[in-house]
Design a protein around this motif. Structure first.
Motif, PDB file in Angstrom:
ATOM      1  N   ASP A  23      -3.324 116.897  35.056  1.00 31.78           N
ATOM      2  CA  ASP A  23      -2.801 118.254  34.875  1.00 31.78           C
ATOM      3  C   ASP A  23      -3.743 119.173  34.104  1.00 31.78           C
ATOM      4  OD1 ASP A  23      -2.458 116.688  32.620  1.00 31.78           O
ATOM      5  OD2 ASP A  23      -0.653 117.720  31.962  1.00 31.78           O
ATOM      6  N   HIS A  26       1.472 114.493  28.752  1.00 34.25           N
ATOM      7  CA  HIS A  26       1.354 115.031  27.394  1.00 34.25           C
ATOM      8  C   HIS A  26       1.516 113.913  26.365  1.00 34.25           C
ATOM      9  CE1 HIS A  26       1.606 117.988  24.169  1.00 34.25           C
ATOM     10  NE2 HIS A  26       2.668 117.341  23.716  1.00 34.25           N
ATOM     11  N   ARG A  35       4.396 115.725  33.911  1.00 37.70           N
ATOM     12  CA  ARG A  35       3.639 116.489  32.924  1.00 37.70           C
ATOM     13  C   ARG A  35       4.009 116.065  31.499  1.00 37.70           C
ATOM     14  NH1 ARG A  35       0.808 120.690  34.987  1.00 37.70           N
ATOM     15  NH2 ARG A  35       1.322 121.372  37.105  1.00 37.70           N
TER      16      ARG A  35
END
Length: 494
Positions: free
Chosen positions: A130, A21, A17
């Motif tokens: 995600d 990002h 994740r």
């Protein structure tokens, strides 16, 4: 090799994740909507401004009431940005009637406003493992404009009549107020269709879908069932596996395809429109695919056409999945073609894979051009001139859509590289069973392998003076590199 689409569950771990990002920052993907665009969206959600046929603004109270149609949506579980809802029925004299409601985005986006400008900047919804980066603010795309169940919504309502063989006989499209009755998912629909407990409106999805697939075969169209990659948990660790699309997915897609073809016909007849076009495959492309099929051990009789062959393949098999990936090379070169009254319809109006004129018309919450297609088709069906704001935007749309599509492809490639590296980073040095699915023409020591398990396609290279890679052969490879965000997976022969 062409990249795979990726379906991802909640299996992404914290480092993955974080890398995703970071990737969004590197690609300069917008995280928030500008305040002015967000404010416009919130205002429109409270009070949509529905375009009327005479150029004025209508309200939900003055729209034709079609809430008696028991529409349903069909999407992956948890989907909230619902573009389409359908109701299928038999016609009294034989044949079928398809009611297809499309989210009426033009009722929520004012031409020339801040929200419109942001949509032209974003162009498409972007899909990361995600999260999604939506084309429109969620207050619209997952709220007021979405065809959520048990909510009255303004919609562009198509009525498509088919004969007993599934061929289109008549088309009409109008604005109406609709109400979906249920949000269904593919697995649940497939289950009730297989055990024959579905009620007729849903049971007709298979009946009409199969007929439309037959029409597709007769046209010589190309329908690729390319498997998706999916992150799954196995024995306490995450890995990648293939997920072949269910038949219900294909039958539902046939309704969307039918509408896109009907939209193209309406616009061509009116003299103004925007088509999704694809040129025929270059000379030699099919011949090259025959060589690839031979290398992969796929039987391709000379009397069997390319479009017929791919319908016999099983996307769950590694060799067939690899060949289907190679087949997507024939679909490159797609674009958008605008025509506007002052000149005859384009000679290159055909979409080679569809084997007919085709338009993007059914996903306006997720794709910019579909909002314009809806307005053009509403005008054509009513025998009216297209709105000025639509006509003025047409010349720039092909380039805008090309830029947005390139961005979406870049995101997809980067996400696949990152996820593969993240899931294999602790397995550097391990060996895997693989199939050599491609080699470089100029340097046969460099190529591409398709792992049997996990579902990974990656580059492989031998030593600089090493032997050529054996195309179509099974080999063992060693994972040489995998560092998410820094180095995609890379293999060497074991």
């Amino acid at each position: 090799m062409p990249r795979l689409h990726m379906h991802v569950t909640d299996a992404a771990d914290a480092p993955l994740r974080a890398a995703l990002h970071e990737l969004r920052g590197t690609l300069e993907i917008p995280h928030h909507f500008p305040p002015t665009a967000q404010a416009e969206a919130e205002s429109a959600a409270r009070a949509p401004r529905i375009p009327a046929a005479d150029g004025a603004v209508a309200t939900e109270h003055t729209l034709e009431d079609a809430t008696d149609l028991p529409l349903f949506t069909l999407d992956p579980p948890g989907t909230l940005d619902l573009d389409q809802a359908l109701f299928l029925s038999r016609r009294p004299g034989g044949g079928y009637r398809v009611h297809y409601a499309i989210a009426d985005v033009a009722s929520f986006v004012t031409p020339g406003g801040a929200l419109d400008a942001e949509a032209h900047h974003r162009v498409t919804t972007l899909y990361f493992p995600d999260e999604r980066v939506p084309l429109h603010p969620p207050v619209l795309s997952e709220g007021a404009a979405s065809l959520l169940p048990d909510r009255d919504r303004p919609a562009v309502l198509w009525q498509l009549d088919l004969d007993a063989d599934g061929a289109l006989t008549s088309t009409s499209v109008r604005r109406a107020l609709v109400r979906s009755r249920a949000a269904l998912d593919y697995a649940g629909v497939q289950r009730v269709l297989d055990d024959e407990t579905a009620e007729e409106p849903l049971a007709l999805l298979r009946e009409i879908g199969l007929l439309r697939e037959g029409q597709e075969v007769a046209r010589g169209a190309i329908s690729l069932q390319v498997p998706e990659q999916e992150i799954v948990e196995h024995d306490g660790r995450y890995t990648l596996a293939y997920r072949a699309p269910l038949p219900a997915y294909g039958w539902n897609a046939q309704i969307s395809l039918l509408t896109g073809m009907a939209a193209a016909d309406l616009m061509l007849a009116s003299g103004t429109g925007i088509l999704r076009t694809l040129p025929s495959a270059p000379d030699g492309s099919v011949a090259r695919l025959r060589l690839t099929a031979r290398a992969l051990g796929i039987d391709w009789p000379h009397h069997t056409s390319y479009s017929a062959l791919i319908r016999t393949l099983d996307p769950r098999r590694a060799d067939h999945a690899a060949f289907l990936q190679d087949c997507t090379a024939l679909l490159r070169g797609a674009g958008y073609t605008v025509f506007d009254g002052s000149a005859p319809p384009p000679a290159d109006a055909l979409h080679a894979a569809v084997a007919a004129p085709y338009a993007h018309a059914t996903a306006p919450l997720r794709r910019l051009v579909d909002r314009y297609t809806s307005e053009l088709c509403l005008a054509a069906s009513a025998g009216a001139e297209p709105p000025a704001w639509v006509r003025s935007a047409l010349p720039a749309l092909p380039r805008e859509m090309e830029t947005g599509t390139q961005r979406a492809n870049q995101v997809e490639r980067a996400c696949v590289d990152l996820v593969e590296a993240a899931l294999l980073r602790d397995r550097v040095g391990e060996t895997f069973e693989a199939l050599v699915v491609d080699i470089q023409d100029k340097d046969p020591t460099h190529g591409t392998v398709h792992l049997y398990d996990p579902a990974v396609i990656g580059p492989v290279e031998t030593a600089p003076e090493g032997p050529a890679l054996p195309l179509g052969h099974h080999i063992q490879v060693r994972l040489a590199e995998a560092e998410p965000g820094r180095a995609p997976v890379r293999f060497t022969p074991a």
